[in-house]
Motif scaffolding. Structure first.
Motif, short mmCIF file in Angstrom:
data_model
loop_
_atom_site.label_atom_id
_atom_site.label_comp_id
_atom_site.label_asym_id
_atom_site.label_seq_id
_atom_site.Cartn_x
_atom_site.Cartn_y
_atom_site.Cartn_z
N THR A 13 4.80 2.99 0.02
CA THR A 13 5.00 2.20 -1.29
C THR A 13 4.09 1.03 -1.30
O THR A 13 3.29 0.62 -0.34
CB THR A 13 6.55 1.62 -1.23
N SER A 14 3.91 0.31 -2.49
CA SER A 14 2.85 -0.56 -2.70
C SER A 14 3.73 -1.90 -2.79
O SER A 14 4.69 -2.01 -3.32
CB SER A 14 2.40 -0.40 -4.29
N CYS A 15 2.99 -2.84 -2.00
CA CYS A 15 3.83 -4.14 -2.02
C CYS A 15 3.37 -4.87 -3.25
O CYS A 15 2.19 -5.00 -3.73
CB CYS A 15 2.98 -4.93 -0.93
N ARG A 16 4.52 -5.24 -3.89
CA ARG A 16 4.42 -5.78 -5.23
C ARG A 16 3.82 -7.43 -5.33
O ARG A 16 3.85 -7.57 -6.64
CB ARG A 16 5.76 -5.70 -6.00
N SER A 17 3.38 -7.95 -4.40
CA SER A 17 3.25 -9.23 -4.31
C SER A 17 1.42 -9.15 -4.57
O SER A 17 1.04 -10.30 -4.84
CB SER A 17 3.35 -9.92 -2.94
N ARG A 23 -6.62 -4.42 -3.84
CA ARG A 23 -5.84 -2.98 -3.67
C ARG A 23 -4.44 -3.52 -3.12
O ARG A 23 -4.29 -4.08 -2.16
CB ARG A 23 -6.65 -2.38 -2.64
N ALA A 24 -3.32 -2.67 -3.49
CA ALA A 24 -2.26 -2.66 -3.17
C ALA A 24 -1.99 -2.39 -1.82
O ALA A 24 -2.55 -1.42 -1.21
CB ALA A 24 -1.02 -2.05 -4.28
N SER A 25 -1.08 -2.89 -1.04
CA SER A 25 -0.79 -2.46 0.42
C SER A 25 0.19 -1.26 0.24
O SER A 25 0.97 -0.77 -0.75
CB SER A 25 -0.04 -3.60 0.95
N LYS A 26 -0.29 -0.33 1.27
CA LYS A 26 0.45 1.01 1.17
C LYS A 26 1.24 1.20 2.72
O LYS A 26 1.23 2.02 3.27
CB LYS A 26 -0.53 2.08 1.04
N VAL A 130 -0.46 -6.97 6.78
CA VAL A 130 -1.18 -8.17 6.59
C VAL A 130 -1.61 -8.40 5.21
O VAL A 130 -1.49 -9.25 4.43
CB VAL A 130 -2.14 -8.10 7.62
N ARG A 131 -2.20 -7.06 4.53
CA ARG A 131 -2.55 -6.96 2.99
C ARG A 131 -1.46 -7.59 2.28
O ARG A 131 -1.67 -7.98 1.39
CB ARG A 131 -3.17 -5.60 2.72
N CYS A 132 -0.30 -7.02 2.40
CA CYS A 132 0.82 -7.38 1.82
C CYS A 132 1.13 -8.83 1.46
O CYS A 132 1.58 -9.44 0.53
CB CYS A 132 2.23 -6.53 2.39
N VAL A 133 0.95 -9.60 2.56
CA VAL A 133 1.15 -10.80 2.62
C VAL A 133 0.04 -11.95 2.46
O VAL A 133 0.14 -13.21 1.85
CB VAL A 133 1.97 -11.50 3.95
N THR A 134 -0.90 -11.44 2.94
CA THR A 134 -2.25 -12.40 2.74
C THR A 134 -3.42 -11.07 2.53
O THR A 134 -4.30 -10.80 3.53
CB THR A 134 -2.42 -13.05 3.99
#
Length: 418
Positions: A13-17, A23-26, A130-134
């Motif tokens: 799923t993609s992180c919506r933040s 690039r969205a997190s996967k 980590v990509r999702c949060v920062t």
């Protein structure tokens, strides 16, 4: 030791933040949920068990994915200190890592050290977390995670048979607590206890005579504690909380006597007493009086009687017998906390004893497995009493957390002779 987990979910799923076109997190949904839960524990000082229970009702994940998220979240919180050590070993400047990045790295560290997931999967998914949060830290995370993966091959970084630090580390346990357990029970028993504490707690249900279609959850050792309290005569329960042991007592009364029995309960916190009263009302139990106050001064609580035929003191404790249900305990607890709790327990036991009638029963109970809170408290109490004023009943017991078995509890049954 390995904590059983489900297989990694394949759905992503993609992180919506994400913002600014990055690039969205996967990261997988299970890992994202685990990250969300562990961040809430840190940000809100919340209890993971309650967060998981709430998320189970609101999160739309397949059961196997939710279960994997729960395994990750519990492990990341339960083994926090060991995971931080693993992370810091791969960093040149550990203090510079933002808490939200560390949250994500802990999940990956747990997968590497305790679940033994494939390195390439853990590294890839760790970078995505980590990509999702920062987002800007994704490259940094990639380098750190590769170092962590190589370092994890030698975990626990020592010979567990001769190195106490490595031994404690292999169970994600603070060294002081592992040493305390070894000193009290011996290394072999302590190893068995810590192994049990790493695995998911079994769930036990107790028949509910007030609502047969809705049995309530309660550990077998806790049920055993409630069975020690006589049902005849007046009864006081100290430390009633949300009413699980009150429900056990009233259920047994209803099943054996055909009716409920009068119980006075005391809790320090008004909101807990309110929840307790609401639970009794929902069950249709009218014989319970829920009171609020400091049980170190029972005479100061309006409604408490001078004497009771039975008193159950469910004392506040370290909870070391229930660490697999409450993962925050092991890395939040300190030796000073245990000493402070023991002092409080002695004061509560002294006060409770003053309200037990001659011929009556006092049950002192904890969910701790540390002798300082258990037998030592009882021994100190008895040493200060007049000779032969009390005797210890043979129903007293102490249990340890068991693999696929109940939690660790302690109960001393004291009979007032004179």
């Amino acid at each position: 030791m390995i904590l059983p987990g489900t297989s990694c979910p394949s759905t992503t799923t993609s992180c919506r933040s994400m913002a600014n076109g990055r690039r969205a997190s996967k990261a997988t949904p299970a890992r994202l949920l685990a990250l969300k839960l562990t961040r809430e524990v840190r940000n809100r000082d919340a209890y993971l068990r309650e967060l998981v229970s709430s998320a189970r009702e609101t999160t739309r994940l397949p059961p196997e994915e939710f279960d994997f998220a729960q395994v990750l979240a519990f492990g990341a919180v339960m083994c926090r200190g060991t995971l931080d050590e693993a992370i810091d070993r791969s960093l040149s400047s550990p203090r510079d890592v933002k808490p939200k990045v560390r949250d994500a790295l802990r999940i990956s560290a747990y997968e590497l050290l305790f679940l033994h997931k494939a390195e390439h999967v853990v590294v890839d998914q760790g970078v995505e977390l980590v990509r999702c949060v920062t987002p800007r830290a994704a490259g940094f995370a990639n380098a750190v995670l590769h170092k962590m993966a190589r370092d994890a091959r030698d975990f626990p970084w020592g010979d567990v048979s001769t190195d106490d630090a490595a031994w404690a580390r292999s169970f994600g346990m603070p060294l002081w607590l592992a040493e305390r357990l070894a000193a009290q029970y011996g290394r072999d028993v302590a190893t068995t206890v810590m192994e049990a504490d790493l695995r998911p707690a079994p769930r036990y249900l107790r028949d509910n005579p007030f609502d047969p279609d809705n049995p309530f959850a309660c550990d077998l050792s806790a049920q055993r504690v409630a069975d020690l309290v006589p049902l005849d005569g007046t009864m006081l329960e100290i430390g009633a909380g949300r009413g699980t042991k009150t429900m056990l007592l009233e259920s047994r009364a209803f099943e054996t006597l055909g009716h409920t029995v009068p119980i006075h309960t005391v809790d320090l916190h008004e909101y807990r007493a309110r929840l307790h009263a609401e639970r009794m009302q929902q069950a249709g139990i009218e014989d319970v009086l829920s009171l609020t106050g400091d049980a170190r001064d029972l005479d100061g609580i309006d409604g408490v009687l001078p004497l009771y035929d039975a008193v159950l003191l469910d004392a506040p404790c370290s909870g070391t017998g229930t660490m697999r249900r409450h993962p925050e305990i092991r890395w939040n607890l300190t030796p000073d906390d245990v000493s402070d709790l023991a002092e409080l327990q002695r004061a509560l036991l002294d006060e409770a004893a003053c309200h037990v009638a001659v011929g009556g029963t006092l049950v002192y109970a904890t969910c701790s497995i540390l002798d300082e809170e258990n037998q030592q408290v009882v021994d100190t109490f008895l040493a200060a009493q007049p000779q032969d004023a009390w005797r210890i009943d043979e129903g007293s017991f102490a249990t340890l957390p068991a693999l696929d078995g109940p939690d660790g509890h302690f109960a001393a049954v004291l009979q007032r002779v004179k």
